[in-house]
Design a protein around this motif. Sequence first.
Motif, PDB file in Angstrom:
ATOM      1  N   LEU A  87      42.737  46.161  -2.601  1.00  0.00           N
ATOM      2  CA  LEU A  87      41.383  45.632  -2.727  1.00  0.00           C
ATOM      3  C   LEU A  87      41.276  44.316  -1.962  1.00  0.00           C
ATOM      4  CD1 LEU A  87      40.919  46.070  -6.599  1.00  0.00           C
ATOM      5  CD2 LEU A  87      40.220  47.668  -4.803  1.00  0.00           C
ATOM      6  N   PHE A  88      40.081  44.070  -1.470  1.00  0.00           N
ATOM      7  CA  PHE A  88      39.782  42.741  -0.918  1.00  0.00           C
ATOM      8  C   PHE A  88      38.612  42.190  -1.721  1.00  0.00           C
ATOM      9  CE2 PHE A  88      37.881  39.642   2.041  1.00  0.00           C
ATOM     10  CZ  PHE A  88      39.016  38.860   2.271  1.00  0.00           C
ATOM     11  N   VAL A  89      38.823  41.017  -2.321  1.00  0.00           N
ATOM     12  CA  VAL A  89      37.850  40.429  -3.238  1.00  0.00           C
ATOM     13  C   VAL A  89      37.231  39.191  -2.595  1.00  0.00           C
ATOM     14  CG1 VAL A  89      37.450  39.610  -5.585  1.00  0.00           C
ATOM     15  CG2 VAL A  89      39.355  41.162  -5.118  1.00  0.00           C
ATOM     16  N   ILE A  90      35.900  39.098  -2.668  1.00  0.00           N
ATOM     17  CA  ILE A  90      35.159  37.955  -2.112  1.00  0.00           C
ATOM     18  C   ILE A  90      34.347  37.320  -3.227  1.00  0.00           C
ATOM     19  CG2 ILE A  90      33.458  37.178  -0.415  1.00  0.00           C
ATOM     20  CD1 ILE A  90      34.093  39.687   1.205  1.00  0.00           C
ATOM     21  N   TYR A 139      34.016  43.364  -4.295  1.00  0.00           N
ATOM     22  CA  TYR A 139      35.314  43.817  -3.785  1.00  0.00           C
ATOM     23  C   TYR A 139      35.187  45.259  -3.311  1.00  0.00           C
ATOM     24  CZ  TYR A 139      35.636  45.878  -8.475  1.00  0.00           C
ATOM     25  OH  TYR A 139      35.380  46.572  -9.629  1.00  0.00           O
ATOM     26  N   GLY A 140      36.229  45.708  -2.660  1.00  0.00           N
ATOM     27  CA  GLY A 140      36.218  47.067  -2.139  1.00  0.00           C
ATOM     28  C   GLY A 140      37.523  47.382  -1.457  1.00  0.00           C
ATOM     29  N   TYR A 141      37.525  48.485  -0.685  1.00  0.00           N
ATOM     30  CA  TYR A 141      38.751  48.982  -0.075  1.00  0.00           C
ATOM     31  C   TYR A 141      38.766  48.601   1.414  1.00  0.00           C
ATOM     32  CZ  TYR A 141      37.705  51.954  -4.108  1.00  0.00           C
ATOM     33  OH  TYR A 141      37.335  52.414  -5.346  1.00  0.00           O
ATOM     34  N   PRO A 142      39.532  47.598   1.799  1.00  0.00           N
ATOM     35  CA  PRO A 142      39.576  47.211   3.218  1.00  0.00           C
ATOM     36  C   PRO A 142      40.373  48.215   4.042  1.00  0.00           C
ATOM     37  CG  PRO A 142      41.159  45.920   1.963  1.00  0.00           C
ATOM     38  CD  PRO A 142      40.414  46.767   0.969  1.00  0.00           C
ATOM     39  N   ARG A 233      32.184  47.676  -3.964  1.00  0.00           N
ATOM     40  CA  ARG A 233      31.426  48.215  -2.827  1.00  0.00           C
ATOM     41  C   ARG A 233      32.153  49.391  -2.188  1.00  0.00           C
ATOM     42  NH1 ARG A 233      27.827  44.305   0.172  1.00  0.00           N
ATOM     43  NH2 ARG A 233      27.395  42.639  -1.303  1.00  0.00           N
ATOM     44  N   GLU A 234      33.365  49.662  -2.651  1.00  0.00           N
ATOM     45  CA  GLU A 234      34.211  50.699  -2.058  1.00  0.00           C
ATOM     46  C   GLU A 234      34.401  50.435  -0.555  1.00  0.00           C
ATOM     47  OE1 GLU A 234      32.692  54.510  -3.230  1.00  0.00           O
ATOM     48  OE2 GLU A 234      33.197  54.176  -5.343  1.00  0.00           O
ATOM     49  N   GLU A 235      34.138  51.430   0.311  1.00  0.00           N
ATOM     50  CA  GLU A 235      34.367  51.237   1.756  1.00  0.00           C
ATOM     51  C   GLU A 235      33.343  50.295   2.397  1.00  0.00           C
ATOM     52  OE1 GLU A 235      34.255  54.155   0.290  1.00  0.00           O
ATOM     53  OE2 GLU A 235      36.261  55.033   0.545  1.00  0.00           O
ATOM     54  N   ASN A 236      32.211  50.058   1.732  1.00  0.00           N
ATOM     55  CA  ASN A 236      31.186  49.177   2.299  1.00  0.00           C
ATOM     56  C   ASN A 236      31.633  47.720   2.384  1.00  0.00           C
ATOM     57  OD1 ASN A 236      28.922  51.069   2.665  1.00  0.00           O
ATOM     58  ND2 ASN A 236      29.034  51.277   0.441  1.00  0.00           N
ATOM     59  N   ILE A 237      32.759  47.397   1.767  1.00  0.00           N
ATOM     60  CA  ILE A 237      33.260  46.026   1.851  1.00  0.00           C
ATOM     61  C   ILE A 237      33.616  45.680   3.297  1.00  0.00           C
ATOM     62  CG2 ILE A 237      35.695  46.591   1.485  1.00  0.00           C
ATOM     63  CD1 ILE A 237      33.839  43.556   0.008  1.00  0.00           C
ATOM     64  N   ASN A 238      33.966  46.689   4.096  1.00  0.00           N
ATOM     65  CA  ASN A 238      34.359  46.436   5.492  1.00  0.00           C
ATOM     66  C   ASN A 238      33.185  45.904   6.307  1.00  0.00           C
ATOM     67  OD1 ASN A 238      37.224  47.497   5.568  1.00  0.00           O
ATOM     68  ND2 ASN A 238      36.142  49.259   4.716  1.00  0.00           N
ATOM     69  N   GLU A 239      31.985  46.373   6.014  1.00  0.00           N
ATOM     70  CA  GLU A 239      30.791  45.879   6.707  1.00  0.00           C
ATOM     71  C   GLU A 239      30.543  44.407   6.368  1.00  0.00           C
ATOM     72  OE1 GLU A 239      25.983  46.852   6.954  1.00  0.00           O
ATOM     73  OE2 GLU A 239      27.335  48.226   5.915  1.00  0.00           O
TER      74      GLU A 239
END
Length: 245
Positions: A87-90, A139-142, A233-239
Amino acid sequence: MAEEEQTQLNYVVETVLKKRKQKEDWAIKRRERRDAKRKRKEDFKSTIKRPEQFIKEYRDKELDFIRMRNRLKLRKVSVDDLKSKLLFVIRLRGKRDMHPKTKKILNILRLPHILSGVFLKASESNLKMLLMVEPYVTYGYPNLKSVKELIYRKGCGKVEKEIVPLTNNEVIEQALGQYGMICVEDMVHEIANLGPHFVEANHFLQPFKLKCPERRLSVSKRPFKDGGDTGNREENINELISKLN
């Protein structure tokens, strides 16, 4: 040969020039004094709080704690429900309306500042903490591209209590060479694939300081799945990472 006509140059008397210079200096000083006076007033207003403000802040913090407790009761978190264990958390928001326990959890997650980000390995305890502070983080999946760009662009490590940018492979070899990581690419691989020494590599990495976009984020406390900005956000975290990196 006809003589060229000489044109007389325009000139200004020296005393007039001095007066103009004095007026300009006075105007600058007046503007500086006015700005300083305005700033003193603003600082004075910000330091003095009305009783209503204290009451409102106290109620907001208590409400934050009650909502946190309700989320833990009503929603169950499980690692098995996630599509990725990385996970990547912001951190997006949070200051005055936070309960002290919320602030403590954000510090444990290494997110003391707004627009800071960290990698996190999905576990029951970590997911529980994310649920507790959900209104303040997303957070989501980077993917591999996001991991690589974050580390290469904004990666910093801590060496002998000093934070240094990862511009030299010697820094990584010195800190993580004993774990088989001698360059930035090795660290990227370890983080992206949750390698056996993920904890050591992630602990060495300092929280990422993300940039504020040109148009400030209008952050809503509602979960992302309900049209808000927080939570998974799942994969939307990359955006979002590409906007803030």
